[in-house]
Scaffold this motif. Structure first.
Motif, PDB file in Angstrom:
ATOM      1  N   ASP A  59       0.642  -1.341  -0.016  1.00  0.00           N
ATOM      2  CA  ASP A  59      -0.211  -0.006   0.112  1.00  0.00           C
ATOM      3  C   ASP A  59       0.840   1.340   0.059  1.00  0.00           C
ATOM      4  O   ASP A  59       0.075   2.432  -0.079  1.00  0.00           O
ATOM      5  N   ASN A  60       2.295   1.090   0.161  1.00  0.00           N
ATOM      6  CA  ASN A  60       2.891   2.251   0.246  1.00  0.00           C
ATOM      7  C   ASN A  60       3.117   2.797  -1.123  1.00  0.00           C
ATOM      8  O   ASN A  60       3.617   2.172  -2.174  1.00  0.00           O
ATOM      9  N   VAL A  61       3.061   4.334  -1.268  1.00  0.00           N
ATOM     10  CA  VAL A  61       3.151   4.969  -2.342  1.00  0.00           C
ATOM     11  C   VAL A  61       4.519   4.440  -3.086  1.00  0.00           C
ATOM     12  O   VAL A  61       4.745   4.587  -4.424  1.00  0.00           O
ATOM     13  N   ASP A  62       5.635   4.325  -2.214  1.00  0.00           N
ATOM     14  CA  ASP A  62       7.071   4.212  -2.480  1.00  0.00           C
ATOM     15  C   ASP A  62       6.998   2.799  -3.207  1.00  0.00           C
ATOM     16  O   ASP A  62       8.022   2.751  -4.085  1.00  0.00           O
ATOM     17  N   SER A  63       6.073   1.995  -3.017  1.00  0.00           N
ATOM     18  CA  SER A  63       6.477   0.656  -3.718  1.00  0.00           C
ATOM     19  C   SER A  63       5.775   0.595  -5.265  1.00  0.00           C
ATOM     20  O   SER A  63       6.110  -0.145  -5.942  1.00  0.00           O
ATOM     21  N   MET A  64       5.347   1.492  -5.665  1.00  0.00           N
ATOM     22  CA  MET A  64       4.774   1.680  -7.170  1.00  0.00           C
ATOM     23  C   MET A  64       5.466   2.850  -7.962  1.00  0.00           C
ATOM     24  O   MET A  64       5.816   3.826  -7.641  1.00  0.00           O
ATOM     25  N   TYR A  65       5.412   2.499  -9.131  1.00  0.00           N
ATOM     26  CA  TYR A  65       5.972   3.546 -10.081  1.00  0.00           C
ATOM     27  C   TYR A  65       4.740   4.700 -10.030  1.00  0.00           C
ATOM     28  O   TYR A  65       3.700   4.500  -9.923  1.00  0.00           O
ATOM     29  N   ASP A  66       5.219   5.771 -10.286  1.00  0.00           N
ATOM     30  CA  ASP A  66       4.455   7.024 -10.340  1.00  0.00           C
ATOM     31  C   ASP A  66       3.571   7.296 -11.496  1.00  0.00           C
ATOM     32  O   ASP A  66       2.780   8.105 -11.260  1.00  0.00           O
ATOM     33  N   VAL A  67       3.868   6.512 -12.488  1.00  0.00           N
ATOM     34  CA  VAL A  67       3.034   6.569 -13.814  1.00  0.00           C
ATOM     35  C   VAL A  67       2.286   5.469 -14.075  1.00  0.00           C
ATOM     36  O   VAL A  67       2.805   4.379 -13.970  1.00  0.00           O
ATOM     37  N   GLY A  68       1.045   5.527 -14.011  1.00  0.00           N
ATOM     38  CA  GLY A  68       0.220   4.457 -14.342  1.00  0.00           C
ATOM     39  C   GLY A  68      -1.029   4.588 -15.530  1.00  0.00           C
ATOM     40  O   GLY A  68      -0.928   5.562 -16.303  1.00  0.00           O
ATOM     41  N   CYS A  69      -1.528   4.017 -15.702  1.00  0.00           N
ATOM     42  CA  CYS A  69      -2.649   3.919 -16.820  1.00  0.00           C
ATOM     43  C   CYS A  69      -4.071   3.251 -16.215  1.00  0.00           C
ATOM     44  O   CYS A  69      -4.199   2.289 -15.704  1.00  0.00           O
ATOM     45  N   THR A  70      -5.156   3.956 -16.727  1.00  0.00           N
ATOM     46  CA  THR A  70      -6.460   3.633 -16.426  1.00  0.00           C
ATOM     47  C   THR A  70      -6.805   2.468 -17.185  1.00  0.00           C
ATOM     48  O   THR A  70      -6.362   2.096 -18.430  1.00  0.00           O
ATOM     49  N   ALA A  71      -7.745   1.494 -16.832  1.00  0.00           N
ATOM     50  CA  ALA A  71      -8.221   0.441 -17.437  1.00  0.00           C
ATOM     51  C   ALA A  71      -9.832   0.533 -17.535  1.00  0.00           C
ATOM     52  O   ALA A  71     -10.558   1.097 -16.386  1.00  0.00           O
ATOM     53  N   ILE A  72     -10.542   0.276 -18.514  1.00  0.00           N
ATOM     54  CA  ILE A  72     -11.971   0.403 -18.483  1.00  0.00           C
ATOM     55  C   ILE A  72     -12.260  -1.088 -18.464  1.00  0.00           C
ATOM     56  O   ILE A  72     -11.866  -1.883 -19.271  1.00  0.00           O
ATOM     57  N   MET A  73     -13.054  -1.591 -17.538  1.00  0.00           N
ATOM     58  CA  MET A  73     -13.437  -3.081 -17.388  1.00  0.00           C
ATOM     59  C   MET A  73     -14.456  -3.292 -18.416  1.00  0.00           C
ATOM     60  O   MET A  73     -15.481  -2.701 -18.492  1.00  0.00           O
ATOM     61  N   ASP A  74     -14.471  -4.442 -19.193  1.00  0.00           N
ATOM     62  CA  ASP A  74     -14.985  -4.931 -20.270  1.00  0.00           C
ATOM     63  C   ASP A  74     -15.778  -6.000 -19.845  1.00  0.00           C
ATOM     64  O   ASP A  74     -16.924  -5.950 -19.626  1.00  0.00           O
ATOM     65  N   ASN A  75     -15.193  -7.384 -20.190  1.00  0.00           N
ATOM     66  CA  ASN A  75     -16.130  -8.596 -19.577  1.00  0.00           C
ATOM     67  C   ASN A  75     -15.818  -9.050 -18.299  1.00  0.00           C
ATOM     68  O   ASN A  75     -14.867  -8.843 -17.867  1.00  0.00           O
ATOM     69  N   VAL A  76     -16.752  -9.568 -17.662  1.00  0.00           N
ATOM     70  CA  VAL A  76     -16.524 -10.101 -16.240  1.00  0.00           C
ATOM     71  C   VAL A  76     -17.250 -11.581 -16.189  1.00  0.00           C
ATOM     72  O   VAL A  76     -18.537 -11.576 -16.689  1.00  0.00           O
ATOM     73  N   ARG A  77     -16.711 -12.431 -15.820  1.00  0.00           N
ATOM     74  CA  ARG A  77     -17.255 -13.783 -15.628  1.00  0.00           C
ATOM     75  C   ARG A  77     -16.864 -14.128 -14.101  1.00  0.00           C
ATOM     76  O   ARG A  77     -15.840 -14.224 -13.653  1.00  0.00           O
ATOM     77  N   GLN A  78     -17.957 -14.245 -13.286  1.00  0.00           N
ATOM     78  CA  GLN A  78     -18.162 -14.649 -11.972  1.00  0.00           C
ATOM     79  C   GLN A  78     -17.703 -16.199 -11.900  1.00  0.00           C
ATOM     80  O   GLN A  78     -18.464 -16.928 -12.530  1.00  0.00           O
ATOM     81  N   LEU A  79     -16.981 -16.531 -10.913  1.00  0.00           N
ATOM     82  CA  LEU A  79     -16.516 -18.055 -10.737  1.00  0.00           C
ATOM     83  C   LEU A  79     -17.141 -18.438  -9.382  1.00  0.00           C
ATOM     84  O   LEU A  79     -17.368 -17.584  -8.457  1.00  0.00           O
ATOM     85  N   ALA A  80     -16.785 -19.609  -9.041  1.00  0.00           N
ATOM     86  CA  ALA A  80     -17.095 -20.186  -7.689  1.00  0.00           C
ATOM     87  C   ALA A  80     -16.400 -19.355  -6.794  1.00  0.00           C
ATOM     88  O   ALA A  80     -15.212 -19.062  -6.977  1.00  0.00           O
ATOM     89  N   GLY A  81     -16.917 -19.131  -5.577  1.00  0.00           N
ATOM     90  CA  GLY A  81     -16.279 -18.420  -4.449  1.00  0.00           C
ATOM     91  C   GLY A  81     -15.837 -17.254  -4.567  1.00  0.00           C
ATOM     92  O   GLY A  81     -15.248 -16.245  -4.170  1.00  0.00           O
ATOM     93  N   ASP A  82     -16.895 -16.393  -5.373  1.00  0.00           N
ATOM     94  CA  ASP A  82     -16.935 -14.946  -5.628  1.00  0.00           C
ATOM     95  C   ASP A  82     -15.554 -14.456  -6.340  1.00  0.00           C
ATOM     96  O   ASP A  82     -15.387 -13.314  -6.256  1.00  0.00           O
ATOM     97  N   ARG A  83     -14.889 -15.580  -6.972  1.00  0.00           N
ATOM     98  CA  ARG A  83     -13.862 -14.987  -7.863  1.00  0.00           C
ATOM     99  C   ARG A  83     -14.292 -14.470  -9.256  1.00  0.00           C
ATOM    100  O   ARG A  83     -15.621 -14.826  -9.610  1.00  0.00           O
ATOM    101  N   TYR A  84     -13.377 -13.764  -9.874  1.00  0.00           N
ATOM    102  CA  TYR A  84     -13.941 -13.126 -11.238  1.00  0.00           C
ATOM    103  C   TYR A  84     -12.922 -13.316 -12.272  1.00  0.00           C
ATOM    104  O   TYR A  84     -11.501 -13.202 -11.939  1.00  0.00           O
ATOM    105  N   ASP A  85     -13.071 -13.626 -13.259  1.00  0.00           N
ATOM    106  CA  ASP A  85     -12.207 -13.597 -14.635  1.00  0.00           C
ATOM    107  C   ASP A  85     -12.784 -12.229 -15.303  1.00  0.00           C
ATOM    108  O   ASP A  85     -13.774 -12.049 -15.777  1.00  0.00           O
ATOM    109  N   VAL A  86     -11.698 -11.052 -15.374  1.00  0.00           N
ATOM    110  CA  VAL A  86     -12.036  -9.983 -15.925  1.00  0.00           C
ATOM    111  C   VAL A  86     -11.108  -9.701 -16.965  1.00  0.00           C
ATOM    112  O   VAL A  86      -9.942 -10.022 -17.143  1.00  0.00           O
ATOM    113  N   THR A  87     -11.808  -8.918 -18.304  1.00  0.00           N
ATOM    114  CA  THR A  87     -10.793  -8.351 -19.254  1.00  0.00           C
ATOM    115  C   THR A  87     -11.132  -6.739 -19.150  1.00  0.00           C
ATOM    116  O   THR A  87     -12.277  -6.268 -18.881  1.00  0.00           O
ATOM    117  N   ALA A  88      -9.988  -5.894 -19.328  1.00  0.00           N
ATOM    118  CA  ALA A  88     -10.208  -4.923 -19.478  1.00  0.00           C
ATOM    119  C   ALA A  88      -9.188  -4.073 -20.464  1.00  0.00           C
ATOM    120  O   ALA A  88      -8.501  -4.860 -21.200  1.00  0.00           O
TER     121      ALA A  88
END
Length: 225
Positions: A59-88
């Protein structure tokens, strides 16, 4: 300054790039649910790469690069145990300013948008030379036996400002190299840097029959999602 839900990863998302995710950690399951329920607008979240030597999910900001990219969630498939396969799909760059790890179960980030710099006066001949050189390097890379991500190769008519991202996403590059391309705000410099990277990788393969990985990559922890 805007706020985004944040998903740290051990890889770099580029604008226009495809992002498959298998989500099973509790706080990111909650993030997917909030995106699906439109409690977060436009199904948009931010992706940042974790620096080498840190565990994914820090969670520390120092652990992350300071430039990122937004993602738009596209397809979502719910799996057993409330897990998800997501494409963005990658959208636009931002600079990370501050992490909020108290307001939600998942990370929130205060960000500043990072558009490309204002280009120099248009020089069509220079642009065409750089574009042709980047395509040539991409062809040499693949003709050397290296296959990329199997993602879509960009259309030949792609604007030079986006071409470097599309070509890079069709190749295997280190986290550091992809991060450098993401952070570069001059489209022509970005295209020239990509050409240099692809020629380097192709030469490594021809001479060594392998592409060396930075030693730091062997210390990278796997993504929890």
């Amino acid at each position: 300054m805007d706020t985004l839900p944040l998903f740290p990863l051990g890889s770099v998302l580029l604008p226009g790039g495809d992002l498959p995710l298998h989500v099973f950690e509790a706080r990111y399951r909650k993030l997917v649910q909030d995106l699906l329920n439109e409690e977060l607008p436009d199904r948009r979240f931010g992706v940042v790469a974790i620096r080498q030597g840190w565990e994914v999910g820090e969670d520390n900001v120092d652990s992350m690069y300071d430039v990122g990219c937004t993602a738009i969630m596209d397809n979502v498939r719910q799996l057993a145990g409330d897990r998800y396969d997501v494409t963005a799909r990658g959208e636009r760059r931002f600079r990370l300013l501050q992490i909020d790890n108290e307001s939600a179960p998942y990370l929130l980030a205060h960000v500043q948008w990072l558009p490309d710099a204002t280009p120099e006066p248009d020089n069509p001949a220079r642009r065409e030379r750089l574009t042709a050189a980047a395509w040539d390097a991409h062809e040499r890379y693949h003709s050397s036996g290296l296959r990329g991500s199997t993602r879509r190769t960009p259309d030949p008519g792609t604007d030079p400002a986006d071409l470097s991202y599309g070509l890079a996403d069709d190749c295997v590059l280190s986290v550091e190299d992809r991060q450098d391309l993401l952070a570069e705000t001059d489209p022509m410099v970005r295209l020239r840097n990509l050409r240099r990277l692809l020629l380097r990788e192709a030469q490594f393969l021809r001479e060594l029959r392998a592409v060396p990985a930075p030693l730091a990559e062997f210390a990278q922890q796997p993504s929890p999602n």
